[in-house]
Structure formats: C-alpha cells, structure tokens
Design a protein around this motif. Structure first.
Motif, PDB file in Angstrom:
ATOM      1  N   LEU A   1       5.697   6.038  -6.029  1.00  0.00           N
ATOM      2  CA  LEU A   1       5.868   5.356  -4.745  1.00  0.00           C
ATOM      3  C   LEU A   1       5.825   3.839  -4.911  1.00  0.00           C
ATOM      4  N   MET A   2       5.013   3.352  -5.847  1.00  0.00           N
ATOM      5  CA  MET A   2       5.007   1.909  -6.115  1.00  0.00           C
ATOM      6  C   MET A   2       6.379   1.454  -6.588  1.00  0.00           C
ATOM      7  N   HIS A   3       7.039   2.267  -7.411  1.00  0.00           N
ATOM      8  CA  HIS A   3       8.382   1.912  -7.889  1.00  0.00           C
ATOM      9  C   HIS A   3       9.358   1.827  -6.722  1.00  0.00           C
ATOM     10  N   SER A   4       9.257   2.772  -5.806  1.00  0.00           N
ATOM     11  CA  SER A   4      10.141   2.757  -4.641  1.00  0.00           C
ATOM     12  C   SER A   4       9.875   1.533  -3.770  1.00  0.00           C
ATOM     13  N   VAL A   5       8.608   1.210  -3.579  1.00  0.00           N
ATOM     14  CA  VAL A   5       8.259   0.029  -2.785  1.00  0.00           C
ATOM     15  C   VAL A   5       8.838  -1.232  -3.429  1.00  0.00           C
ATOM     16  N   MET A   6       8.712  -1.350  -4.754  1.00  0.00           N
ATOM     17  CA  MET A   6       9.250  -2.543  -5.428  1.00  0.00           C
ATOM     18  C   MET A   6      10.766  -2.628  -5.288  1.00  0.00           C
TER      19      MET A   6
END
Length: 188
Positions: free
Chosen positions: A46-51
C-alpha cells in the motif's frame, strides 16, 4: 528549431516520465521475486501505491493545466510527502525482506526522477517560481486547462495506456496478492 523550454518539455515527456514508469515496473518485479506478500505484505504494498499516486497527481496536473503557483505548490507538497513515505517504506522493509541491488537501483530512479522533474518544471515556469518566492499569488490560485496539450493530441492518451499497463496494473496485482495472503493469515 526547438527552444530550450521545448527541449526540456520533450525530455520530461519522452524520457523522464516513461523512465519513471519503467523504474516502477522494475521495482515491482523485485517485489514479486522477493515474495513481498509473505514478508512485508500489504503494508508495504500500500505504501508503494500511495507513492505512485503522490507522483501521479502532480504529473497529471502539469499535463492538463497551466503551471501556476497553485499547481507548483501541489507539486512541491506531493513531492515532499512522497519523500516521507519513501523513507518510511525503506525503514519498514529493510529488516523484513531482502532489498537487492536491482531494487536499490530502481529506488534511486524512483526517488531522483520526481526531483529532477519538479526542478525542470520550475525552470520551464521560472516566472511562476518567482511569484511563489515573492508570495505574489494574484491570479495564480486556480486550475486553468492548457490550450495545446504537451506532446500533441495523442501524447496523454498513449501515456495513460502505457502507465496503466506498465505502472498501475502491476501494483494492483501486488496489492491483491498481498491482500489474499493477509486475509489467510491467522494474525487478523
């Protein structure tokens, strides 16, 4: 004969933006190879998607709207938030899974390309940067569609398809893969 601004815009459109998406794809390949779903799981995914979203928003704003102080401020804030999440991502993952050489290389592109892109946008729109630094926001705080699309009429649809296939779909797949494992986990 191209002007310097046209050369910078073409560098953004045809080199930096595609390279950013390709670096994201390489990063996804590394996550898949290290089985992110069984190590850092949905949290890191999810952090990757947010970035990705943090960079996609200002990128599309600059492709669709005239760059003014409002757009430039959104770009700067999104870039700063991206840097914070990138730091948290590495801090979260570093002791939970192996981060190999290819992934580190991909991260270097994913971190530096947005910085270079925002600097180039500032150079191309130097009068807007001056207005920002002098706090002259008059007529600078609205969304105004650009008259002529950057790269011509076909650039944005072609780039969006490229982005969807190479940039978005892999991370949707990663989120789904991680969510499936998280739902099976007895820790929930």
């Amino acid at each position: 004969m191209f002007t310097i601004d046209q050369l910078l815009i073409n560098s953004l459109l045809y080199i930096m933006l595609p390279l950013w998406v390709i670096a994201g794809f390489v990063d996804w390949c590394c996550h898949r190879a290290t089985k992110i779903e069984t190590t850092t799981g949905l949290t890191e995914s999810l952090m990757h998607s947010v970035m990705g979203i943090q960079i996609a928003i200002p990128m599309y704003l600059c492709l669709l709207f005239e760059v003014n102080v409002l757009i430039l401020l959104i770009c700067i804030v999104a870039w700063a938030l991206h840097e914070i999440v990138a730091h948290l991502d590495i801090k979260y993952a570093e002791h939970r899974r192996r981060i190999g050489l290819w992934e580190m290389q991909a991260h270097s592109y994913l971190a530096t390309l947005p910085t270079y892109m925002i600097l180039m946008i500032g150079i191309i729109n130097w009068p807007v940067v001056q207005k920002l630094f002098t706090l002259d926001f008059s007529g600078q705080m609205s969304f105004i569609f650009i008259d002529q699309p950057h790269g011509g009429e076909n650039y944005l649809p072609i780039y969006m398809v490229f982005m969807a296939i190479v940039g978005v779909a892999p991370y949707v797949e990663e989120n789904i893969r991680c969510l499936r494992i998280a739902l099976k986990s007895p820790k929930l």
